[in-house]
Scaffold this motif. Structure first.
Motif, PDB file in Angstrom:
ATOM      1  N   ASP A 294       0.831  -1.217   0.000  1.00 49.89           N
ATOM      2  CA  ASP A 294       0.000   0.000   0.000  1.00 49.89           C
ATOM      3  C   ASP A 294       0.858   1.256   0.000  1.00 49.89           C
ATOM      4  O   ASP A 294       0.616   2.212  -0.751  1.00 49.89           O
ATOM      5  N   ALA A 295       1.896   1.261   0.843  1.00 54.95           N
ATOM      6  CA  ALA A 295       2.771   2.429   0.936  1.00 54.95           C
ATOM      7  C   ALA A 295       3.521   2.652  -0.371  1.00 54.95           C
ATOM      8  O   ALA A 295       3.683   3.790  -0.821  1.00 54.95           O
ATOM      9  N   ALA A 296       3.967   1.562  -0.991  1.00 56.57           N
ATOM     10  CA  ALA A 296       4.674   1.687  -2.262  1.00 56.57           C
ATOM     11  C   ALA A 296       3.769   2.276  -3.335  1.00 56.57           C
ATOM     12  O   ALA A 296       4.195   3.101  -4.145  1.00 56.57           O
ATOM     13  N   ILE A 297       2.525   1.871  -3.336  1.00 54.75           N
ATOM     14  CA  ILE A 297       1.575   2.380  -4.324  1.00 54.75           C
ATOM     15  C   ILE A 297       1.327   3.869  -4.119  1.00 54.75           C
ATOM     16  O   ILE A 297       1.338   4.665  -5.061  1.00 54.75           O
ATOM     17  N   LEU A 298       1.109   4.275  -2.866  1.00 57.17           N
ATOM     18  CA  LEU A 298       0.892   5.690  -2.592  1.00 57.17           C
ATOM     19  C   LEU A 298       2.098   6.521  -2.989  1.00 57.17           C
ATOM     20  O   LEU A 298       1.967   7.624  -3.529  1.00 57.17           O
ATOM     21  N   ASP A 299       3.289   5.994  -2.738  1.00 56.17           N
ATOM     22  CA  ASP A 299       4.508   6.700  -3.131  1.00 56.17           C
ATOM     23  C   ASP A 299       4.585   6.819  -4.647  1.00 56.17           C
ATOM     24  O   ASP A 299       4.939   7.866  -5.192  1.00 56.17           O
ATOM     25  N   ALA A 300       4.223   5.734  -5.351  1.00 49.90           N
ATOM     26  CA  ALA A 300       4.242   5.756  -6.806  1.00 49.90           C
ATOM     27  C   ALA A 300       3.267   6.775  -7.360  1.00 49.90           C
ATOM     28  O   ALA A 300       3.568   7.491  -8.320  1.00 49.90           O
ATOM     29  N   VAL A 301       2.081   6.863  -6.765  1.00 48.68           N
ATOM     30  CA  VAL A 301       1.082   7.822  -7.217  1.00 48.68           C
ATOM     31  C   VAL A 301       1.582   9.246  -7.019  1.00 48.68           C
ATOM     32  O   VAL A 301       1.429  10.117  -7.879  1.00 48.68           O
ATOM     33  N   GLU A 302       2.223   9.510  -5.888  1.00 47.65           N
ATOM     34  CA  GLU A 302       2.762  10.846  -5.632  1.00 47.65           C
ATOM     35  C   GLU A 302       3.821  11.223  -6.650  1.00 47.65           C
ATOM     36  O   GLU A 302       3.928  12.372  -7.066  1.00 47.65           O
ATOM     37  N   LYS A 303       4.611  10.226  -7.099  1.00 50.72           N
ATOM     38  CA  LYS A 303       5.700  10.493  -8.022  1.00 50.72           C
ATOM     39  C   LYS A 303       5.293  10.334  -9.474  1.00 50.72           C
ATOM     40  O   LYS A 303       6.110  10.432 -10.360  1.00 50.72           O
ATOM     41  N   GLY A 304       4.032  10.076  -9.709  1.00 49.90           N
ATOM     42  CA  GLY A 304       3.568   9.920 -11.066  1.00 49.90           C
ATOM     43  C   GLY A 304       3.581   8.511 -11.579  1.00 49.90           C
ATOM     44  O   GLY A 304       3.314   8.262 -12.739  1.00 49.90           O
ATOM     45  N   GLY A 305       3.933   7.554 -10.714  1.00 51.09           N
ATOM     46  CA  GLY A 305       3.862   6.158 -11.101  1.00 51.09           C
ATOM     47  C   GLY A 305       5.081   5.636 -11.821  1.00 51.09           C
ATOM     48  O   GLY A 305       5.213   4.441 -12.030  1.00 51.09           O
ATOM     49  N   LEU A 306       6.012   6.512 -12.212  1.00 47.27           N
ATOM     50  CA  LEU A 306       7.114   6.078 -13.049  1.00 47.27           C
ATOM     51  C   LEU A 306       8.065   5.138 -12.328  1.00 47.27           C
ATOM     52  O   LEU A 306       8.665   4.264 -12.942  1.00 47.27           O
ATOM     53  N   SER A 307       8.209   5.282 -11.031  1.00 45.84           N
ATOM     54  CA  SER A 307       9.171   4.475 -10.311  1.00 45.84           C
ATOM     55  C   SER A 307       8.712   3.054 -10.077  1.00 45.84           C
ATOM     56  O   SER A 307       9.516   2.166  -9.855  1.00 45.84           O
ATOM     57  N   PHE A 308       7.414   2.837 -10.112  1.00 43.48           N
ATOM     58  CA  PHE A 308       6.909   1.548  -9.688  1.00 43.48           C
ATOM     59  C   PHE A 308       6.083   0.822 -10.756  1.00 43.48           C
ATOM     60  O   PHE A 308       5.570  -0.252 -10.500  1.00 43.48           O
ATOM     61  N   LEU A 309       5.987   1.405 -11.942  1.00 45.10           N
ATOM     62  CA  LEU A 309       5.162   0.762 -12.950  1.00 45.10           C
ATOM     63  C   LEU A 309       5.672  -0.617 -13.332  1.00 45.10           C
ATOM     64  O   LEU A 309       4.911  -1.472 -13.747  1.00 45.10           O
ATOM     65  N   ASP A 310       6.985  -0.860 -13.182  1.00 37.82           N
ATOM     66  CA  ASP A 310       7.547  -2.145 -13.546  1.00 37.82           C
ATOM     67  C   ASP A 310       7.647  -3.097 -12.363  1.00 37.82           C
ATOM     68  O   ASP A 310       8.098  -4.222 -12.510  1.00 37.82           O
ATOM     69  N   ALA A 311       7.268  -2.633 -11.177  1.00 42.26           N
ATOM     70  CA  ALA A 311       7.316  -3.506 -10.008  1.00 42.26           C
ATOM     71  C   ALA A 311       6.254  -4.595 -10.163  1.00 42.26           C
ATOM     72  O   ALA A 311       5.079  -4.311 -10.388  1.00 42.26           O
ATOM     73  N   GLN A 312       6.668  -5.831 -10.023  1.00 43.59           N
ATOM     74  CA  GLN A 312       5.792  -6.961 -10.342  1.00 43.59           C
ATOM     75  C   GLN A 312       4.488  -6.943  -9.563  1.00 43.59           C
ATOM     76  O   GLN A 312       3.410  -7.093 -10.130  1.00 43.59           O
ATOM     77  N   HIS A 313       4.570  -6.772  -8.248  1.00 41.29           N
ATOM     78  CA  HIS A 313       3.364  -6.886  -7.434  1.00 41.29           C
ATOM     79  C   HIS A 313       2.421  -5.706  -7.646  1.00 41.29           C
ATOM     80  O   HIS A 313       1.193  -5.874  -7.586  1.00 41.29           O
ATOM     81  N   VAL A 314       2.982  -4.519  -7.898  1.00 40.04           N
ATOM     82  CA  VAL A 314       2.149  -3.362  -8.180  1.00 40.04           C
ATOM     83  C   VAL A 314       1.409  -3.563  -9.504  1.00 40.04           C
ATOM     84  O   VAL A 314       0.200  -3.317  -9.612  1.00 40.04           O
ATOM     85  N   ALA A 315       2.147  -4.028 -10.515  1.00 44.16           N
ATOM     86  CA  ALA A 315       1.521  -4.292 -11.809  1.00 44.16           C
ATOM     87  C   ALA A 315       0.434  -5.358 -11.679  1.00 44.16           C
ATOM     88  O   ALA A 315      -0.640  -5.251 -12.286  1.00 44.16           O
ATOM     89  N   THR A 316       0.713  -6.374 -10.885  1.00 44.36           N
ATOM     90  CA  THR A 316      -0.277  -7.429 -10.679  1.00 44.36           C
ATOM     91  C   THR A 316      -1.523  -6.886 -10.004  1.00 44.36           C
ATOM     92  O   THR A 316      -2.654  -7.204 -10.391  1.00 44.36           O
ATOM     93  N   LEU A 317      -1.325  -6.041  -9.005  1.00 47.06           N
ATOM     94  CA  LEU A 317      -2.458  -5.464  -8.299  1.00 47.06           C
ATOM     95  C   LEU A 317      -3.327  -4.632  -9.234  1.00 47.06           C
ATOM     96  O   LEU A 317      -4.556  -4.748  -9.229  1.00 47.06           O
ATOM     97  N   ARG A 318      -2.707  -3.806 -10.058  1.00 44.77           N
ATOM     98  CA  ARG A 318      -3.470  -2.956 -10.973  1.00 44.77           C
ATOM     99  C   ARG A 318      -4.248  -3.815 -11.979  1.00 44.77           C
ATOM    100  O   ARG A 318      -5.383  -3.505 -12.318  1.00 44.77           O
ATOM    101  N   ARG A 319      -3.614  -4.891 -12.436  1.00 43.14           N
ATOM    102  CA  ARG A 319      -4.308  -5.784 -13.364  1.00 43.14           C
ATOM    103  C   ARG A 319      -5.505  -6.441 -12.691  1.00 43.14           C
ATOM    104  O   ARG A 319      -6.594  -6.532 -13.275  1.00 43.14           O
ATOM    105  N   LEU A 320      -5.321  -6.875 -11.438  1.00 41.04           N
ATOM    106  CA  LEU A 320      -6.416  -7.515 -10.724  1.00 41.04           C
ATOM    107  C   LEU A 320      -7.575  -6.555 -10.487  1.00 41.04           C
ATOM    108  O   LEU A 320      -8.750  -6.951 -10.555  1.00 41.04           O
TER     109      LEU A 320
END
Length: 446
Positions: free
Chosen positions: A261-287
């Motif tokens: 959850d914290a990683a996602i919020l951080d990614a949203v604050e930064k525009g998502g660029l840092s975490f778009l390739d993170a496996q679990h974040v990508a999986t969560l968005r797909r789900l």
């Protein structure tokens, strides 16, 4: 050969502005016609040989716009491989239409070849001064001392969203065009203060420095809203719709990965660029997309069959979620077209033309990246952001596909979210960052 279309009255000042500058930006609001204005400026200056760097998905759009608006018979070449570059370097074509990825890859090969003009379409692709793409185009210090842009007589930046995620995104453009003598750190310190948030820091403009920053931007760019240009387009009405869905897999994923959850919020604050390739974040968005797809599809089928809507544009991100929605529509006899990353240029053109002209074509499903820029979809006045990007600019670009020249009806746009999902957090973050950017541009009330 048909005669070129003449400029509309409000496009003449934009073309004259570009023609008067060797380095400049045209940041008119989406729908005003930046491509046409750039072509009119090229014709006015009688510039023939050049490069247009643009997203791969809009190369054909540029080819069509040259045919439509230019009075010169330039030989246009859409770059697909190194052989196309070789043909342009040998003078077999006048204008090379090339993607940002290939332009960065070929920049060294193009060293020393002088040409008349270089146009960066959707120039916010060059917002990150540390990215190899930006450095290869604008130079290592974004001042044009090296990089591809130094070989062009004229360099113009075209975008409706010069600051896509953070107000500091404007620095590479200002540095290159001479709008500021400051390097990045002094520039940031002069105009912005760092505001700590729960999971990260964000840059917000210093109120007293906004007039000076606006003046710096205005010294080398022109930006007009549709209203300022004299375009009387109908308004966009934005709402959010929450749909239900099975969140069991989403809950399990979050439980198995503490801190996600914290990683996602951080990614949203930064525009998502840092975490778009993170496996679990990508999986969560797909789900999330797959979970809300069945309920959304059922709602849309009902609206299209019984609600009186004529056509609908839907933007998403994930293949399987899109398949769930489009298969449900087709199963109910509702015909439409799909425009995603794997769609060929030929099929893109045919899909847009059919959506625009065929009454039987009721919907268009588009990937935000593939279909969210360059295309005109004014046959519809209803657009749904089934899934949204984690930065405000791609969402705004997508929404304005239906609010362009030729639109006569009020536009309704909806952000579709899964009840209790990350979509709610994304919406809040995107709204806040968009407000900060609009304040600098002068389009946001104080």
């Amino acid at each position: 050969m048909s005669l070129p279309l003449p400029p509309l009255p409000y496009q003449i000042p934009g073309a004259r502005f570009l023609a008067s500058k060797t380095r400049a930006g045209l940041f008119d609001e989406m729908g005003v016609g930046k491509t046409a204005q750039a072509i009119f400026a090229l014709d006015h200056l009688q510039l023939m040989r050049g490069v247009v760097v643009c997203p791969a998905s809009v190369r054909e759009v540029w080819a069509g716009e040259f045919r439509k608006f230019s009075g010169y018979r330039r030989k246009i070449l859409k770059a697909r491989n190194i052989h196309d570059l070789g043909l342009w370097l040998k003078g077999r074509a006048d204008v090379l239409l090339v993607s940002y990825e290939l332009a960065a890859k070929w920049a060294v090969r193009m060293e020393g070849d002088l040409f008349d003009f270089l146009i960066f379409d959707e120039s916010h692709y060059l917002k990150n001064p540390d990215a190899a793409r930006t450095r290869s185009m604008l130079g290592t210090q974004c001042d044009g001392a090296n990089g591809l842009a130094r070989w062009a007589g004229r360099v113009w930046f075209l975008t409706g969203t010069a600051m896509t995620n953070d107000p500091t995104d404007i620095w590479p453009f200002l540095r290159f065009c001479g709008g500021t003598p400051l390097t990045r750190a002094p520039f940031t310190a002069r105009y912005f203060r760092s505001r700590m948030r729960t999971f990260s820091a964000s840059q917000e403009p210093i109120e007293a420095m906004i007039p000076e920053l606006r003046q710096a931007i205005g010294s080398c760019s022109l930006r007009r809203t549709q209203e300022e240009a004299g375009l009387q387009l109908p308004p966009v009405w934005l709402t959010t719709i929450t749909v239900d869905g099975d969140t069991e897999e989403i809950t399990a994923l979050l439980r198995d990965h503490p801190g996600l959850d914290a990683a996602i919020l951080d990614a949203v604050e930064k525009g998502g660029l840092s975490f778009l390739d993170a496996q679990h974040v990508a999986t969560l968005r797909r789900l999330v997309g797959e979970a809300k797809a069945p309920a959304y599809a059922a709602m849309l089928v009902d609206e299209l069959k019984r609600g009186g809507k004529d056509k609908q544009v839907i933007f998403g991100l994930h293949t399987r979620a899109g398949q769930i929605v489009t298969e449900a529509l087709k199963a109910e006899g509702l015909d439409g077209v799909t425009l995603i990353g794997s769609t060929s240029e030929k099929d893109r053109i045919e899909a847009v033309q059919r959506f625009q002209n065929d009454p039987a074509c009721r919907w268009l499903w588009g990937n935000i990246t593939a279909a969210g820029t360059g295309h005109t979809l004014t046959a519809a006045c209803h657009i749904d952001m089934f899934e949204q990007a984690w930065a405000p600019a791609p969402n705004a670009q997508a929404l304005f596909r239906v609010r362009r020249i030729g639109q006569t009806r009020n536009v309704t746009g909806r952000f579709i979210s899964l009840a209790g999902s990350i979509d709610e957090v994304v919406t809040e973050s995107v709204a806040r960052k968009t407000a900060a950017i609009m304040k600098i541009e002068g389009t946001q009330a104080a």
